[in-house]
Design a protein around this motif. Sequence first.
Motif, PDB file in Angstrom:
ATOM      1  N   PRO A 125       0.797  -1.236   0.000  1.00 40.11           N
ATOM      2  CA  PRO A 125       0.000   0.000   0.000  1.00 40.11           C
ATOM      3  C   PRO A 125       0.823   1.276   0.000  1.00 40.11           C
ATOM      4  CG  PRO A 125      -0.837  -1.578   1.603  1.00 40.11           C
ATOM      5  CD  PRO A 125       0.487  -2.110   1.125  1.00 40.11           C
ATOM      6  N   ASP A 126       1.939   1.277   0.741  1.00 35.46           N
ATOM      7  CA  ASP A 126       2.677   2.536   0.872  1.00 35.46           C
ATOM      8  C   ASP A 126       4.127   2.240   1.235  1.00 35.46           C
ATOM      9  OD1 ASP A 126       2.935   5.459   1.147  1.00 35.46           O
ATOM     10  OD2 ASP A 126       3.265   4.984   3.262  1.00 35.46           O
ATOM     11  N   SER A 127       5.044   3.062   0.733  1.00 34.28           N
ATOM     12  CA  SER A 127       6.454   2.958   1.105  1.00 34.28           C
ATOM     13  C   SER A 127       7.054   4.358   1.142  1.00 34.28           C
ATOM     14  CB  SER A 127       7.229   2.078   0.119  1.00 34.28           C
ATOM     15  OG  SER A 127       7.247   2.665  -1.162  1.00 34.28           O
ATOM     16  N   ARG A 128       8.003   4.559   2.017  1.00 35.82           N
ATOM     17  CA  ARG A 128       8.643   5.863   2.124  1.00 35.82           C
ATOM     18  C   ARG A 128      10.101   5.675   2.538  1.00 35.82           C
ATOM     19  NH1 ARG A 128       5.446   4.967   6.551  1.00 35.82           N
ATOM     20  NH2 ARG A 128       6.415   5.236   8.617  1.00 35.82           N
ATOM     21  N   GLN A 129      10.927   6.682   2.266  1.00 32.64           N
ATOM     22  CA  GLN A 129      12.344   6.636   2.593  1.00 32.64           C
ATOM     23  C   GLN A 129      12.717   7.879   3.395  1.00 32.64           C
ATOM     24  OE1 GLN A 129      15.029   6.667  -0.740  1.00 32.64           O
ATOM     25  NE2 GLN A 129      16.860   6.340   0.506  1.00 32.64           N
ATOM     26  N   VAL A 130      13.355   7.651   4.531  1.00 32.55           N
ATOM     27  CA  VAL A 130      13.909   8.727   5.352  1.00 32.55           C
ATOM     28  C   VAL A 130      15.380   8.398   5.589  1.00 32.55           C
ATOM     29  CG1 VAL A 130      13.807   9.968   7.525  1.00 32.55           C
ATOM     30  CG2 VAL A 130      11.686   9.163   6.452  1.00 32.55           C
ATOM     31  N   GLU A 131      16.244   9.205   4.973  1.00 28.92           N
ATOM     32  CA  GLU A 131      17.689   8.976   5.012  1.00 28.92           C
ATOM     33  C   GLU A 131      17.986   7.569   4.496  1.00 28.92           C
ATOM     34  OE1 GLU A 131      18.947  10.003   8.968  1.00 28.92           O
ATOM     35  OE2 GLU A 131      18.857  12.157   8.546  1.00 28.92           O
ATOM     36  N   ASP A 132      18.564   6.674   5.318  1.00 28.11           N
ATOM     37  CA  ASP A 132      18.960   5.359   4.817  1.00 28.11           C
ATOM     38  C   ASP A 132      17.981   4.264   5.240  1.00 28.11           C
ATOM     39  OD1 ASP A 132      19.543   5.382   7.484  1.00 28.11           O
ATOM     40  OD2 ASP A 132      21.508   4.440   7.292  1.00 28.11           O
ATOM     41  N   ILE A 133      16.755   4.618   5.599  1.00 32.98           N
ATOM     42  CA  ILE A 133      15.769   3.630   6.025  1.00 32.98           C
ATOM     43  C   ILE A 133      14.505   3.746   5.170  1.00 32.98           C
ATOM     44  CG2 ILE A 133      14.291   2.819   7.912  1.00 32.98           C
ATOM     45  CD1 ILE A 133      16.393   3.744   9.865  1.00 32.98           C
ATOM     46  N   TYR A 134      14.153   2.623   4.516  1.00 31.76           N
ATOM     47  CA  TYR A 134      12.878   2.518   3.812  1.00 31.76           C
ATOM     48  C   TYR A 134      11.864   1.886   4.761  1.00 31.76           C
ATOM     49  CZ  TYR A 134      15.488   3.089  -0.595  1.00 31.76           C
ATOM     50  OH  TYR A 134      16.287   3.546  -1.616  1.00 31.76           O
ATOM     51  N   THR A 135      10.633   2.350   4.703  1.00 30.98           N
ATOM     52  CA  THR A 135       9.563   1.773   5.507  1.00 30.98           C
ATOM     53  C   THR A 135       8.414   1.365   4.592  1.00 30.98           C
ATOM     54  OG1 THR A 135      10.133   3.126   7.435  1.00 30.98           O
ATOM     55  CG2 THR A 135       7.929   2.153   7.386  1.00 30.98           C
ATOM     56  N   LEU A 136       8.025   0.090   4.672  1.00 31.50           N
ATOM     57  CA  LEU A 136       6.922  -0.439   3.871  1.00 31.50           C
ATOM     58  C   LEU A 136       5.724  -0.666   4.773  1.00 31.50           C
ATOM     59  CD1 LEU A 136       8.795  -3.140   1.738  1.00 31.50           C
ATOM     60  CD2 LEU A 136       8.659  -0.673   1.374  1.00 31.50           C
ATOM     61  N   SER A 137       4.562  -0.211   4.348  1.00 30.81           N
ATOM     62  CA  SER A 137       3.332  -0.429   5.098  1.00 30.81           C
ATOM     63  C   SER A 137       2.757  -1.799   4.740  1.00 30.81           C
ATOM     64  CB  SER A 137       2.308   0.656   4.773  1.00 30.81           C
ATOM     65  OG  SER A 137       1.072   0.357   5.388  1.00 30.81           O
ATOM     66  N   LEU A 138       2.521  -2.610   5.769  1.00 26.11           N
ATOM     67  CA  LEU A 138       1.969  -3.958   5.580  1.00 26.11           C
ATOM     68  C   LEU A 138       0.609  -4.107   6.257  1.00 26.11           C
ATOM     69  CD1 LEU A 138       5.202  -6.085   6.234  1.00 26.11           C
ATOM     70  CD2 LEU A 138       4.346  -5.214   4.052  1.00 26.11           C
ATOM     71  N   LYS A 139      -0.041  -3.006   6.583  1.00 25.44           N
ATOM     72  CA  LYS A 139      -1.294  -3.059   7.327  1.00 25.44           C
ATOM     73  C   LYS A 139      -2.354  -3.877   6.604  1.00 25.44           C
ATOM     74  CE  LYS A 139      -0.709   1.413   9.665  1.00 25.44           C
ATOM     75  NZ  LYS A 139      -1.266   2.782   9.869  1.00 25.44           N
ATOM     76  N   GLN A 140      -2.416  -3.771   5.286  1.00 30.11           N
ATOM     77  CA  GLN A 140      -3.462  -4.458   4.526  1.00 30.11           C
ATOM     78  C   GLN A 140      -3.017  -5.811   3.987  1.00 30.11           C
ATOM     79  OE1 GLN A 140      -5.108  -1.807   1.545  1.00 30.11           O
ATOM     80  NE2 GLN A 140      -4.854  -0.013   2.864  1.00 30.11           N
ATOM     81  N   VAL A 141      -1.819  -6.256   4.367  1.00 32.02           N
ATOM     82  CA  VAL A 141      -1.300  -7.539   3.894  1.00 32.02           C
ATOM     83  C   VAL A 141      -1.679  -8.622   4.900  1.00 32.02           C
ATOM     84  CG1 VAL A 141       0.765  -8.847   3.320  1.00 32.02           C
ATOM     85  CG2 VAL A 141       0.608  -6.421   2.697  1.00 32.02           C
TER      86      VAL A 141
END
Length: 323
Positions: free
Chosen positions: A283-299
Amino acid sequence: LTKFDLSGNQIWHKSLINPKGLILAHTVTKSTDGGLLVSADITDTIAAVHPGLLIKLDQAGNILWQKEFHKNAPDIIETRQLVQDSATKKIIIVGMQREYTQVNTEDYASVYITDSLGNEITRRTFGKGGMTDIIQTKDENFVVTGIRKADALGRVFPTIVKFGIDSLNFPRWRIDYNYGKDINAYNQQKVLTVELTSDGGWIAASWVIRQNSANFMQIVKYDANGCDSSLAYCSNRLGLSPYVFSDLQIYPQPANEELHIKTPLNDLVFELYDIYGRNIKIPDSRQVEDIYTLSLKQVPAGLYLLRISGPQGSAYIHKLLKD
């Protein structure tokens, strides 16, 4: 070369002739223009060479052209299987070529790409062994199966490589398998043929030859990522360089609502697949500096494969458990 109708009646018969020597044909397939393509070898006893050969025929079996594949001594090449890319009309041929070593000679798994007229564009070897079959996948890449000579004991293992038509030197991934009953014992495992399945994966048939034990045939179903049902081969580092993802950190495991990937690499692409090879939307992914965050709420909870695509066609497959 003989063509038959559906009742087995001969329509035409053609002799494939090359003035340099005996032709040994390995496979024939339909070309994109309705003609035929034949992969073969020439046994040239006068020049003492054994080049690979690509032959183009029209629909009636008449030879339109022949192209040879040579290399420095020993000039020995086998072109075993081929396909023609439906989009670019390029021809991809797999087989082996022989090379001198310090002691004797060794066979090397090889892939050759030509234009639609059989003129060679590029070639690459994939280590000791040989390539046995090739298919074009639903995503318009190519999967090549073969054998890899692994060690001084002479053990031979199946290998599968996936690459794009313009990225032979930067494969999507490569996985070596070992299906021997005793993985430390002498054995030879050879993939004979591979066929595309309707779900985007493929089925491979192979045999396993074991020392002082019964040999056996096997059929293995793989998903689109080259993973079998055991998922035993889905945590390998893949791509041209195994060090591209050496600083990769993925947490937490198991994952819940979010998954974090810490890496110095930029412009990464993330794809999630279930155990059946189906792509699951992130559903969503974002990058802050050297960390990517993937949203798995709907998985939904379960076991997944996370494919991370990086620079120059490199990729990393991570086995992910979602709570």
